[in-house]
Design a protein around this motif. Structure first.
Motif, PDB file in Angstrom:
ATOM      1  N   GLY A   1       1.199 -22.087  54.773  1.00 23.39           N
ATOM      2  CA  GLY A   1      -0.102 -22.560  55.348  1.00 23.39           C
ATOM      3  C   GLY A   1      -1.232 -21.807  55.104  1.00 23.39           C
ATOM      4  N   VAL A   2      -0.868 -20.609  55.078  1.00 23.81           N
ATOM      5  CA  VAL A   2      -1.989 -19.436  54.679  1.00 23.81           C
ATOM      6  C   VAL A   2      -2.500 -19.637  53.392  1.00 23.81           C
ATOM      7  N   ALA A   3      -1.556 -19.890  52.355  1.00 22.50           N
ATOM      8  CA  ALA A   3      -2.038 -20.286  51.037  1.00 22.50           C
ATOM      9  C   ALA A   3      -2.703 -21.580  50.849  1.00 22.50           C
ATOM     10  N   LEU A   4      -2.610 -22.727  51.646  1.00 19.19           N
ATOM     11  CA  LEU A   4      -3.611 -23.502  51.807  1.00 19.19           C
ATOM     12  C   LEU A   4      -4.807 -23.418  52.162  1.00 19.19           C
ATOM     13  N   ALA A   5      -4.911 -22.614  53.340  1.00 17.23           N
ATOM     14  CA  ALA A   5      -6.064 -22.185  53.736  1.00 17.23           C
ATOM     15  C   ALA A   5      -7.018 -21.399  52.730  1.00 17.23           C
ATOM     16  N   ALA A   6      -6.595 -20.636  52.353  1.00 19.00           N
ATOM     17  CA  ALA A   6      -6.910 -19.408  51.496  1.00 19.00           C
ATOM     18  C   ALA A   6      -7.408 -20.005  50.219  1.00 19.00           C
ATOM     19  N   ALA A   7      -6.900 -21.346  49.554  1.00 18.41           N
ATOM     20  CA  ALA A   7      -7.094 -21.597  48.131  1.00 18.41           C
ATOM     21  C   ALA A   7      -8.505 -22.159  47.969  1.00 18.41           C
ATOM     22  N   PRO A   8      -9.142 -22.912  48.753  1.00 17.18           N
ATOM     23  CA  PRO A   8     -10.650 -23.461  48.523  1.00 17.18           C
ATOM     24  C   PRO A   8     -11.591 -22.445  48.870  1.00 17.18           C
ATOM     25  N   LEU A   9     -11.123 -21.471  49.933  1.00 16.69           N
ATOM     26  CA  LEU A   9     -12.101 -20.455  50.105  1.00 16.69           C
ATOM     27  C   LEU A   9     -12.048 -19.446  49.213  1.00 16.69           C
ATOM     28  N   GLY A  10     -11.009 -19.220  48.731  1.00 14.14           N
ATOM     29  CA  GLY A  10     -10.738 -18.220  47.617  1.00 14.14           C
ATOM     30  C   GLY A  10     -11.401 -18.479  46.481  1.00 14.14           C
ATOM     31  N   CYS A  11     -11.503 -19.877  46.025  1.00  7.01           N
ATOM     32  CA  CYS A  11     -12.424 -20.133  45.012  1.00  7.01           C
ATOM     33  C   CYS A  11     -14.030 -19.949  45.258  1.00  7.01           C
ATOM     34  N   PHE A  12     -14.358 -20.038  46.369  1.00  2.00           N
ATOM     35  CA  PHE A  12     -15.912 -19.816  46.584  1.00  2.00           C
ATOM     36  C   PHE A  12     -16.041 -18.527  46.454  1.00  2.00           C
ATOM     37  N   VAL A  13     -15.151 -17.633  47.242  1.00  2.00           N
ATOM     38  CA  VAL A  13     -15.144 -16.079  46.943  1.00  2.00           C
ATOM     39  C   VAL A  13     -15.390 -15.759  45.583  1.00  2.00           C
TER      40      VAL A  13
ATOM     41  N   ALA B   1      -6.931 -17.770  43.198  1.00  2.00           N
ATOM     42  CA  ALA B   1      -8.135 -18.503  42.768  1.00  2.00           C
ATOM     43  C   ALA B   1      -8.714 -18.140  41.404  1.00  2.00           C
ATOM     44  N   ALA B   2      -8.564 -16.896  41.115  1.00  4.69           N
ATOM     45  CA  ALA B   2      -8.694 -16.091  39.830  1.00  4.69           C
ATOM     46  C   ALA B   2      -7.676 -16.580  38.727  1.00  4.69           C
ATOM     47  N   ALA B   3      -6.492 -16.751  39.148  1.00  7.33           N
ATOM     48  CA  ALA B   3      -5.277 -17.413  38.281  1.00  7.33           C
ATOM     49  C   ALA B   3      -5.579 -18.686  37.827  1.00  7.33           C
ATOM     50  N   ALA B   4      -6.377 -19.688  38.783  1.00 10.03           N
ATOM     51  CA  ALA B   4      -6.321 -20.962  38.515  1.00 10.03           C
ATOM     52  C   ALA B   4      -7.591 -21.210  37.553  1.00 10.03           C
ATOM     53  N   ARG B   5      -8.439 -20.292  37.410  1.00 15.07           N
ATOM     54  CA  ARG B   5      -9.635 -20.330  36.840  1.00 15.07           C
ATOM     55  C   ARG B   5      -9.459 -20.731  35.263  1.00 15.07           C
ATOM     56  N   PRO B   6      -8.616 -19.973  34.713  1.00 10.47           N
ATOM     57  CA  PRO B   6      -8.663 -20.242  32.941  1.00 10.47           C
ATOM     58  C   PRO B   6      -7.953 -21.570  32.649  1.00 10.47           C
ATOM     59  N   LEU B   7      -7.431 -22.091  33.709  1.00 11.10           N
ATOM     60  CA  LEU B   7      -6.686 -23.359  33.138  1.00 11.10           C
ATOM     61  C   LEU B   7      -7.462 -24.887  33.934  1.00 11.10           C
ATOM     62  N   SER B   8      -8.561 -24.389  34.755  1.00  2.76           N
ATOM     63  CA  SER B   8      -9.282 -25.405  35.191  1.00  2.76           C
ATOM     64  C   SER B   8     -10.630 -25.764  34.602  1.00  2.76           C
ATOM     65  N   ARG B   9     -10.812 -27.237  34.730  1.00  5.66           N
ATOM     66  CA  ARG B   9     -12.382 -27.574  34.137  1.00  5.66           C
ATOM     67  C   ARG B   9     -13.261 -28.180  35.059  1.00  5.66           C
ATOM     68  N   THR B  10     -12.697 -28.353  36.182  1.00  7.52           N
ATOM     69  CA  THR B  10     -13.490 -28.603  37.217  1.00  7.52           C
ATOM     70  C   THR B  10     -13.214 -27.953  38.657  1.00  7.52           C
ATOM     71  N   PRO B  11     -14.206 -27.758  39.520  1.00  4.07           N
ATOM     72  CA  PRO B  11     -14.016 -27.111  40.677  1.00  4.07           C
ATOM     73  C   PRO B  11     -13.079 -27.671  41.473  1.00  4.07           C
ATOM     74  N   GLU B  12     -12.861 -28.957  41.681  1.00  2.00           N
ATOM     75  CA  GLU B  12     -11.636 -29.355  42.453  1.00  2.00           C
ATOM     76  C   GLU B  12     -10.417 -29.112  41.903  1.00  2.00           C
ATOM     77  N   ALA B  13     -10.356 -29.225  40.573  1.00  3.76           N
ATOM     78  CA  ALA B  13      -8.863 -28.776  39.818  1.00  3.76           C
ATOM     79  C   ALA B  13      -8.554 -27.237  40.066  1.00  3.76           C
ATOM     80  N   MET B  14      -9.884 -26.471  39.988  1.00  8.57           N
ATOM     81  CA  MET B  14      -9.488 -25.074  40.318  1.00  8.57           C
ATOM     82  C   MET B  14      -8.883 -24.736  41.776  1.00  8.57           C
TER      83      MET B  14
END
Length: 264
Positions: free
Chosen positions: A15-27, A200-213
């Motif tokens: 639950g925490v991971a799901l909540a933190a994912a989109p917010l972490g990307c904006f951070v 969020a930082a870990a997802a960044r190198p493998l993502s091409r769009t914000p939604e994918a990140m």
């Protein structure tokens, strides 16, 4: 067959991971990692105030985190550099909170659980709070997604489109305070910022769009939670730090994968 407490711990972490994912990307996009840490450090002051005044801990932590965010916004516009303001307020709030807890002579408090989390002690009521907060944050992020993204990438374009960047920043601040309030039971004050930033930082190198990140950050965060729980059970290590260490390993792996993909 897994024990009930392990299932509850896994559900709380997911639950925490799901909540933190989109917010972490904006951070990460806004380069506000230290802002998340300052808000998290204020949580221990909220715990102290709740115990001193006999108030529920969750609302006190939420209000204190919001006040911290408001103080940062106010001071950053008065000639102080943002990193200076964050450094002063984050460490001051943590220190004041620790001193206040020490002065509460009639209250017995497991301070380590608030600093580093105690996910294995999560009960059904905690699960309801965590998932309720996570769904609220996900709902807010989904509702304001386009406006938040525009305000983050180009504030001038946002204003031209009739979007108030300050309002969107307030929405993100509210979501951040909610995540801090619900995550304190899982990973603790000192590790909340790590769970926000590292997936969020870990997802960044493998993502091409914000939604994918965002989707990648959610998957990495959930993988870190499950892997950290397994490692803690296998190695008899603290659960919260084990989750963050797993997230750090995933960050190293995706960074390496991104570098290799770039060379190819």
């Amino acid at each position: 067959m897994l024990d009930d407490f392990l299932i509850r711990a896994a559900l709380a972490g997911l639950g925490v991971a799901l909540a933190a994912a989109p917010l972490g990307c904006f951070v990460v996009w806004r380069r506000m990692a230290y802002f998340g840490e300052a808000t998290a450090h204020a949580a221990i002051l909220g715990v102290a105030l709740a115990l001193a005044l006999g108030l529920p801990i969750l609302p006190a932590v939420l209000v204190t985190a919001l006040l911290m965010a408001g103080a940062v916004s106010a001071l950053s516009g008065r000639g102080y550099a943002m990193d200076t303001v964050l450094g002063v307020l984050a460490h001051s709030a943590l220190a004041i909170g620790l001193v206040a807890v020490a002065l509460l002579a009639d209250v017995r408090l497991d301070l380590m659980a608030f600093l580093f989390g105690d996910i294995l002690a999560v009960n059904k009521a905690d699960l309801a709070v965590i998932w309720g907060g996570a769904l609220a944050v996900l709902g807010l992020m989904t509702w304001r997604w386009s406006a938040l993204l525009t305000a983050t990438l180009n504030p001038d374009l946002a204003r031209a489109s009739g979007i108030d960047p300050r309002r969107e920043e307030l929405a993100m601040t509210l979501a951040l305070a909610a995540v801090v309030a619900v995550a304190i039971k899982v990973v603790g004050v000192l590790l909340i910022a790590a769970l926000l930033v590292i997936p969020a930082a870990a997802a960044r190198p493998l993502s091409r769009t914000p939604e994918a990140m965002v989707i990648g950050a959610a998957l990495i965060g959930m993988g870190a939670v499950l892997g950290g729980l397994w490692a803690a059970l296998l190695l008899d290590t603290p659960t919260g730090p084990s989750i963050v260490c797993t997230a750090a390993l995933l960050f190293a792996a995706t960074t390496l994968a991104g570098a290799l993909r770039g060379r190819i």
